[in-house]
Motif scaffolding. Structure first.
Motif, short mmCIF file in Angstrom:
data_model
loop_
_atom_site.label_atom_id
_atom_site.label_comp_id
_atom_site.label_asym_id
_atom_site.label_seq_id
_atom_site.Cartn_x
_atom_site.Cartn_y
_atom_site.Cartn_z
N PRO A 26 0.92 -1.29 -0.03
CA PRO A 26 -0.01 -0.02 -0.06
C PRO A 26 0.79 1.30 0.02
O PRO A 26 1.99 1.40 0.67
CB PRO A 26 -0.91 -0.22 1.40
N CYS A 27 0.39 2.19 -0.66
CA CYS A 27 1.37 3.59 -0.90
C CYS A 27 0.56 4.40 -1.33
O CYS A 27 -0.65 4.53 -1.99
CB CYS A 27 2.42 3.18 -1.89
N VAL A 28 1.13 6.01 -1.27
CA VAL A 28 0.48 7.04 -1.94
C VAL A 28 1.67 7.86 -2.53
O VAL A 28 2.77 7.85 -2.03
CB VAL A 28 -0.03 7.98 -0.81
N ALA A 29 1.28 8.23 -3.69
CA ALA A 29 2.56 9.11 -4.47
C ALA A 29 1.89 10.18 -5.16
O ALA A 29 0.52 10.21 -5.41
CB ALA A 29 3.07 8.06 -5.28
N TYR A 30 2.61 11.11 -5.59
CA TYR A 30 2.21 12.44 -6.27
C TYR A 30 3.22 12.90 -7.08
O TYR A 30 4.45 12.56 -6.85
CB TYR A 30 1.36 13.49 -5.33
N GLU A 31 2.96 13.48 -7.90
CA GLU A 31 3.65 14.55 -8.72
C GLU A 31 3.30 15.63 -9.17
O GLU A 31 2.15 15.56 -9.70
CB GLU A 31 4.46 13.57 -10.34
N ALA A 32 4.15 16.84 -9.20
CA ALA A 32 3.56 18.26 -9.58
C ALA A 32 4.27 18.70 -10.81
O ALA A 32 5.65 18.42 -10.56
CB ALA A 32 3.68 19.05 -8.43
N LEU A 64 -3.31 6.67 -5.36
CA LEU A 64 -3.46 5.91 -4.10
C LEU A 64 -3.37 4.30 -4.44
O LEU A 64 -4.35 3.94 -5.36
CB LEU A 64 -4.68 6.28 -3.46
N ALA A 65 -2.70 3.54 -3.79
CA ALA A 65 -2.55 2.10 -3.88
C ALA A 65 -2.98 1.29 -2.76
O ALA A 65 -2.07 0.97 -1.99
CB ALA A 65 -1.56 1.68 -4.42
N PRO A 66 -4.14 1.00 -2.43
CA PRO A 66 -4.52 0.60 -1.04
C PRO A 66 -4.15 -1.11 -1.26
O PRO A 66 -3.89 -1.66 -0.09
CB PRO A 66 -5.96 0.67 -0.93
N MET A 67 -3.85 -1.63 -2.24
CA MET A 67 -3.92 -2.86 -2.58
C MET A 67 -2.87 -3.03 -3.90
O MET A 67 -2.98 -2.25 -4.85
CB MET A 67 -4.86 -3.78 -2.28
#
Length: 394
Positions: A26-32, A64-67
């Protein structure tokens, strides 16, 4: 390959595939990313058309990747959403923020499913052609900001990797079609246009293939790639001049064929792209269009030199119509532009400055008008600085 969950090359110009590869559930990522573009018309006839337009673009992509097999992707864009007045300088005017994409992807190899609001797959040139404004004309027939569902099947054969995509969709008419700060207006059925109808009434089918890489990476890493596409968009309600003339809208049927090739010689890499598209009842109207695009890129570290040529032929059928004899003055420029992002996603063709129309009856016939764009770009990826020269003509 995890990136297959984001449907072959469809998102090659988005940050999402890079976020997927860097994110282990599980992970959270972002890019601007930020872009500042100045369009300076320094020579014009008549002279009142001289102007300088400065427009920002801020894009924030979040994942958002909960699984492991589920991804939620969001893209929020802040940019100018209102056209400036002809001949007037505009600096950061009409800036609005809107939700460009919000969708979920589920992967059960080799099948991937995407559901939500997203930019549908069609033109390969609009996705991968490098340069600031190289995608200006070809992006006109993309079906972006649609609600729907997409299924992608990956498979191998004939020494190549292939991906077959099928999409059912409709135009976004929710509150997300509007924007904050400066309103761009909420889309409604009365706005018309291809695909702007009740239900998932539009369909597209595409087949991608690549030798030497996955289809999503074919332009940059592959030896040879292709795309074949078919799209049907049901016509919406008549709008604008079509409504005034009582014209009958027609369902848009689009056919597309594209190919890419990569060649390496010593320390140079050549990348070629060619695409042809024929659109019957373009954008749900009575007229047809043919769009041809060719692009050549030479990469000599640390610089890349790109030339892109696009020509659009509008085939105007006058059968059963009352046309208007129209004259207009169009803005045209050839000017250097410095931006902060080497992958320009959008660029607006200059609007008519002055026009006058006179109704007249015409016999059934077939005529053609043209739109032409030529873009030359040079960039240094290490320093993310770009020089570009462009010319447009209608």
């Amino acid at each position: 390959m995890v990136a297959l969950a984001l449907s072959t090359a469809a998102l090659a110009d988005d940050a999402a595939p890079a976020l997927v590869e860097a994110c282990t559930a599980p992970c959270v990522a972002y890019e601007a990313s930020a872009e500042l573009q100045s369009d300076w018309v320094f020579a014009a006839d008549p002279g009142f058309l001289k102007n300088d337009t400065v427009e920002p673009t801020l894009t924030i992509d979040m994942l958002l990747a909960p699984m492991e097999h589920l991804r939620l992707v969001t893209s929020v864009i802040t940019e100018s959403v209102a056209d400036p007045r002809p001949g007037a300088d505009a600096i950061f005017e009409g800036v609005g923020t809107y939700l460009a994409e919000f969708y979920a992807t589920v992967q059960a190899h080799p099948v991937a499913i995407r559901v939500g609001k997203f930019d549908t797959i069609f033109s390969l040139a609009s996705e991968v052609a490098p340069g600031i404004n190289a995608t200006d004309l070809v992006s006109d027939f993309d079906a972006d900001e649609r609600f729907g569902a997409e299924v992608v099947l990956g498979f191998g054969g004939l020494g190549m990797e292939h991906a077959l995509a099928a999409t059912a969709f409709t135009t976004d008419r929710s509150i997300f079609s509007d924007s904050l700060f400066t309103s761009r207006g909420r889309t409604s059925l009365s706005d018309g246009g291809a695909g702007n109808t009740e239900g998932l009434s539009s369909l597209s089918f595409l087949l991608d293939g690549c030798s030497g890489a996955e289809p999503i990476d074919c332009y940059m890493d592959g030896d040879f790639g292709y795309r074949l596409g078919l799209r049907h968009q049901r016509a919406g309600a008549p709008a604008g001049e079509d409504e005034e003339e009582g014209s009958t809208e027609g369902d848009e049927v689009a056919y597309l064929a594209a190919a890419t090739a990569g060649l390496e010689f010593d320390e140079m890499t050549f990348r070629l792209l060619g695409e042809a598209a024929y659109l019957r009842h373009f954008d749900g109207g009575q007229d047809d269009a043919v769009v041809l695009t060719g692009s050549a890129a030479i990469e000599v570290e640390p610089l890349t030199y790109v030339a892109t040529y696009t020509r659009q032929f509008n085939l105007v059928s006058t059968e059963g119509r009352t046309l208007k004899s129209t004259w207009q003055i169009l803005r045209s420029s050839t000017s250097p532009t410095i931006v902060n992002d080497p992958v320009g996603r959008r660029g607006n063709l200059p609007p008519p400055i002055r026009s006058r129309a006179t109704p007249m009856k015409v016999p059934p016939t077939l005529s053609a008008s043209e739109r032409l764009s030529i873009w030359v770009d040079v960039w240094n990826p290490a320093h993310r600085k770009v020089w570009a020269c462009s010319t447009t003509r209608r």
